[in-house]
Design an enzyme around this catalytic site. Structure first.
Site, short mmCIF file in Angstrom:
data_model
loop_
_atom_site.label_atom_id
_atom_site.label_comp_id
_atom_site.label_asym_id
_atom_site.label_seq_id
_atom_site.Cartn_x
_atom_site.Cartn_y
_atom_site.Cartn_z
N LYS A 80 0.85 -1.19 0.00
CA LYS A 80 0.00 0.00 0.00
C LYS A 80 0.89 1.24 0.00
O LYS A 80 1.90 1.27 0.70
CB LYS A 80 -0.86 -0.04 1.26
CG LYS A 80 -1.88 1.07 1.42
CD LYS A 80 -2.68 0.85 2.71
CE LYS A 80 -3.78 1.85 2.91
NZ LYS A 80 -4.54 1.61 4.16
N SER A 155 -9.53 1.43 3.51
CA SER A 155 -8.75 2.23 2.58
C SER A 155 -7.71 1.42 1.79
O SER A 155 -7.19 1.91 0.79
CB SER A 155 -8.03 3.32 3.35
OG SER A 155 -7.07 2.75 4.23
N SER A 179 -9.35 -0.90 7.69
CA SER A 179 -8.83 -0.67 6.34
C SER A 179 -8.10 -1.85 5.70
O SER A 179 -7.80 -1.80 4.51
CB SER A 179 -7.91 0.55 6.33
OG SER A 179 -8.68 1.72 6.32
#
Lengths: 506, 95
Positions: A80, A155, A179
């Site tokens: 990420k 997210s 997330s």
């Protein structure tokens, strides 16, 4: 097709010398090239650097390195874009960090490198990890591989979508209020949030420091255990990381369920739960009971206050953490006559709407006159939420819940109403407030969201996530339950229907 | 429930965030509804409850006061929007 394998399957082939790290990396890069124009899981990619790492892994293996010492030797893993990788971009999905190149590796990045992983690509996310759909990325949304008109969750939506679409073997995300687990649920993969303090946050760009943890997204529970093993452990650069021994997570997998007590919180059976999600959960509970677990109803009385508590504490911490983006030392700068004007203009231009919303909310709840009514009260309710869980874990070994109230929603469906988006996190937030651990695994498909064969959505429908919550440092128990469930059910074997445009699925 | 008092431009200035009038209007109405929802916490009896700042079992972590290698000067300046002579350049602070 090496990109379609699990980490366990690929490492077996690599160890026997049947395939090379270069071949595995090329397979992932080709898959990204084929599918990412539709999915948009990646924000950036450095193929030459990835192949150089793969060649190093192959050379190390020829020189005698083994899987035992380096468990991820030659395995392509994506991160990420909020986890620092030296000399690679680190945008956090924000315009304010456009062009930023990380001067150092995060602790988890170092650990993955030491384990031999091939680190490639920066995965899309909601800006600064603030969101539940990946629509808040300044660089455009990621789409759900199971249905391109829907969100992948957030997210860590890029991470979940990349794993689901076989663009990488596994990924790391970050989980502040769900997330990792929520996008894993929406994309039908495994997502694990470790206990607060289990994994170092050094080099993870801070959103809400008392809640943030790095966690793996993977195609199987065993793979999640492998990744967790590599990234766990004390790091003196993160003083909240806990100097507690890291157990052998692989050993935990095969314990079976006999004698385990699972709690079903009555407060989670709320209205608004999609009927197919509720049905899948009931079926999963019957299966877990059939495997030998004892299922009890429990109570987490302060569940209804988790959303308000979380969005006060997380935004308060965010407003302080994001003060560093001021245009002085890195990132975007807009000129001004004095420093204050420069800060205001830089931040006004560099942050997107959700980040501004959370910074202002966090500033408000910390401001003079409102601190006691909002922030201090939320910290006290956090105590009660944590006590609910600690009490529950005196009765049960783990808690079973849905991961999300509904399967993946449509892009744009919740964008106009931020509160509706926040309420979507109801089942995942408490875990971070309590500092405990959680895992999400696929437990079925919601058929009513299915489409015709060969279309952009899946005939199976949309994946449904089952969440298991464990006590502090209860990761071995979670992995044991999730692995037993995975072995007994077919859901993890299904792949999204994605095919390159103009080709049939296969 | 008490009405939420929110002077959006004042709070935005505390946060050093320039908002356009359109942004201020939209954010303001959204934040009022979010803050109104948050007043839900007033239902909870928190008398005698200690606040939780973090859920980690470690407190007051000390380390030896020793020098250790840190980020090289040029690496720290690499992303600077403006630099000269090994320093970050910022607008004039003192008249």
């Amino acid at each position: 097709m090496l990109n379609r394998l699990t980490i366990a399957e690929l490492t077996r082939l690599l160890a026997r010398g049947e395939v090379s790290a270069r071949e595995a990396t090329l397979a992932c890069l080709e898959q990204v090239q084929r599918l990412d124009p539709q999915v948009h899981a990646f924000l950036s990619l450095d193929p030459a650097e990835a192949l150089a790492q793969a060649d190093q892994a192959d050379a190390a293996r020829r020189a005698g390195a083994t899987q035992l010492e380096r468990p991820l030797l030659g395995v392509p893993i994506a991160l990420k874009d909020i986890i620092a990788v030296q000399n690679q971009p680190l945008t956090c999905g924000s315009k304010i960090l456009t062009g930023f190149v990380s001067p150092y590796d995060a602790a988890v990045t170092e650990r993955l490198r030491a384990a031999g992983a091939v680190l490639f690509g920066r995965l899309n996310l909601d800006e600064f990890a603030m969101g539940s759909s990946t629509e808040n990325s300044a660089f455009g949304p990621t789409r759900n591989p199971w249905d391109l008109s829907r969100v992948p969750g957030g997210s860590s939506g890029g991470a979940a979508a990349a794993v689901a679409a076989d663009e990488c073997l596994g990924a790391l995300g970050s989980d502040t209020g769900g997330s990792v687990r929520e996008p894993a649920a929406l994309c039908g993969v495994v997502g694990l949030k470790p206990t607060y303090g289990r994994v170092s946050r050094y080099g993870l760009v801070a959103y809400a420091s008392s809640l943030d943890q790095v966690g793996p997204l993977a195609k199987s529970v065993g793979d999640a255990a492998t990744l967790l093993q590599v990234i766990s452990g004390h790091d003196r650069r993160d003083s909240t990381s806990v100097p507690e021994a890291v157990p052998d997570y692989a050993l935990a997998l095969d314990g079976g369920l006999a004698g385990l007590r699972l709690g079903l919180p009555r407060e989670y059976m709320i209205g608004g739960l999609d009927p197919e999600v509720s049905e899948a959960l009931q079926r999963a509970i019957r299966q877990l009971a059939g495997l030998g677990a004892q299922v009890l109803e429990i109570s987490l009385p302060h569940t209804d206050y988790a959303v308000a508590t979380y969005y006060i504490i997380a935004t308060a911490e965010a407003s302080a953490n994001l003060a560093r983006f001021d245009g002085v030392r890195y990132g975007l700068r807009l000129g001004g006559a004095d420093p204050t004007e420069m800060y205001c203009r830089t931040r006004g231009a560099g942050f997107g709407p959700e980040v501004k919303r959370r910074i202002i909310l966090g500033t408000y709840v910390l401001s003079s006159g409102y601190y006691d009514a909002y922030y201090l009260r939320a910290q006290k309710v956090r105590t009660l939420i944590r006590q609910d869980f600690l009490k529950a874990f005196e009765q049960v070994d783990a808690i079973v819940t849905p991961a999300t109230p509904t399967p993946a929603f449509k892009l744009g469906e919740k964008s106009a109403d931020p509160l509706q988006m926040y309420l979507y996190d109801i089942f995942t937030l408490s875990c971070n407030l309590a500092g405990i651990c959680g895992i999400s695994v696929v437990c079925g498909f919601a058929a009513k969201f299915g489409g015709p064969a060969g279309g952009a959505s899946s005939p199976l429908g949309l994946p449904i996530g089952l969440q298991l919550l464990g006590p502090p440092f209860g990761e071995p128990t979670l992995l044991r339950i999730a692995h037993a469930y995975e072995q007994a059910t077919p859901w993890h074997n299904y792949k999204p229907p994605l095919a390159p445009l103009g080709e049939s699925a296969g | 429930m008490a009405a939420v008092e929110l002077d959006i431009q004042y709070v935005a200035h505390l946060a050093r965030l320039a908002l356009t009038p359109a942004e201020a209007e939209q954010l303001g109405s959204q934040l009022v509804s979010i803050l109104t929802y948050m007043q839900k916490l007033n239902e909870v009896d928190v008398r005698g409850v200690e606040p939780t700042a973090h859920a980690t079992p470690v407190t007051n972590v000390m380390r030896p006061d020793e020098t250790r290698p840190s980020l090289a000067h040029e690496a720290a300046l690499r992303n600077a929007p403006a630099q000269a002579g090994g320093l970050f350049i910022v607008p004039k602070i003192v008249e």
